[in-house]
Design a protein around this motif. Sequence first.
Motif, PDB file in Angstrom:
ATOM      1  N   LEU A 170      73.506  18.233  18.826  1.00 44.59           N
ATOM      2  CA  LEU A 170      74.796  18.328  19.510  1.00 44.59           C
ATOM      3  C   LEU A 170      75.829  19.127  18.714  1.00 44.59           C
ATOM      4  O   LEU A 170      77.031  19.051  18.994  1.00 44.59           O
ATOM      5  CB  LEU A 170      75.342  16.927  19.807  1.00 44.59           C
ATOM      6  N   VAL A 171      75.390  19.917  17.743  1.00 43.36           N
ATOM      7  CA  VAL A 171      76.304  20.733  16.937  1.00 43.36           C
ATOM      8  C   VAL A 171      77.265  21.488  17.855  1.00 43.36           C
ATOM      9  O   VAL A 171      76.851  22.106  18.833  1.00 43.36           O
ATOM     10  CB  VAL A 171      75.533  21.729  16.046  1.00 43.36           C
ATOM     11  N   VAL A 176      83.871  17.023  15.729  1.00 45.95           N
ATOM     12  CA  VAL A 176      82.841  17.988  16.122  1.00 45.95           C
ATOM     13  C   VAL A 176      81.572  17.698  15.323  1.00 45.95           C
ATOM     14  O   VAL A 176      81.613  17.443  14.117  1.00 45.95           O
ATOM     15  CB  VAL A 176      83.332  19.446  15.943  1.00 45.95           C
ATOM     16  N   PHE A 177      80.447  17.664  16.020  1.00 41.87           N
ATOM     17  CA  PHE A 177      79.163  17.471  15.338  1.00 41.87           C
ATOM     18  C   PHE A 177      78.858  18.691  14.483  1.00 41.87           C
ATOM     19  O   PHE A 177      78.980  19.826  14.942  1.00 41.87           O
ATOM     20  CB  PHE A 177      78.020  17.285  16.350  1.00 41.87           C
ATOM     21  N   PRO A 221      70.591   9.644  12.677  1.00 43.25           N
ATOM     22  CA  PRO A 221      71.944   9.922  12.179  1.00 43.25           C
ATOM     23  C   PRO A 221      72.294  11.417  12.176  1.00 43.25           C
ATOM     24  O   PRO A 221      71.444  12.261  11.879  1.00 43.25           O
ATOM     25  CB  PRO A 221      71.919   9.373  10.751  1.00 43.25           C
ATOM     26  N   PHE A 222      73.556  11.688  12.508  1.00 45.55           N
ATOM     27  CA  PHE A 222      74.105  13.037  12.477  1.00 45.55           C
ATOM     28  C   PHE A 222      75.526  12.972  11.954  1.00 45.55           C
ATOM     29  O   PHE A 222      76.188  11.946  12.062  1.00 45.55           O
ATOM     30  CB  PHE A 222      74.073  13.682  13.872  1.00 45.55           C
ATOM     31  N   VAL A 274      77.308   9.326  12.709  1.00 46.64           N
ATOM     32  CA  VAL A 274      77.032   8.589  13.938  1.00 46.64           C
ATOM     33  C   VAL A 274      75.575   8.838  14.287  1.00 46.64           C
ATOM     34  O   VAL A 274      74.936   9.712  13.703  1.00 46.64           O
ATOM     35  CB  VAL A 274      77.955   9.014  15.102  1.00 46.64           C
ATOM     36  N   THR A 275      75.057   8.061  15.222  1.00 47.78           N
ATOM     37  CA  THR A 275      73.659   8.241  15.596  1.00 47.78           C
ATOM     38  C   THR A 275      73.542   8.693  17.044  1.00 47.78           C
ATOM     39  O   THR A 275      74.431   8.482  17.867  1.00 47.78           O
ATOM     40  CB  THR A 275      72.846   6.947  15.399  1.00 47.78           C
TER      41      THR A 275
END
Length: 165
Positions: A125-126, A119-120, A10-11, A4-5
């Motif tokens: 946002l980890v 969960v990131f 992107p992450f 997702v971005t």
Amino acid sequence: MATVTLKGTPFETAGSLPAVGSAAPDFELVKTDLSVTKLADYKGTKLVLNIFPSIDTPTCATSVRKFNESASSLKGVNVLCVSADLPFAAARFCGAEGIDSVDTGSSFRSTFGQDYGLVFTTGPLVGLLSRAVVVLNEDGQVVYTEQVAETADEPNYDAALAALA
């Protein structure tokens, strides 16, 4: 793993949402009174899981307000707003906003984010949850999912609510 971005960057998240037609993973979340709520607590009702990174961001707050407004007129439907925020933040926000038609649940001491694949795992946002909506029928079966592609965007409220029909 899903990508997702956040503002176009992107992450990655831990996995993928549960498949439509599958049984929803069980969960334990902490409510604002520090008691624990579980999936079994909602058996026999339809359940909307409104999942987001933090109640203290504009888009997340908007989703709670919109689902609160919708939930107040829906019979046999519960909305559970889920984030990794501490229960105190949810209580503060809901109290200040007069939010009383949704429940809140904190994943801060559970495996919810892993179990739902949200969960990131990379980026700023980890440890927080990716924005998503999961709708369950009365038997806890997944009937709708949406992982919002751009974290700053709102979910598709109309599609989520239509899945309740």
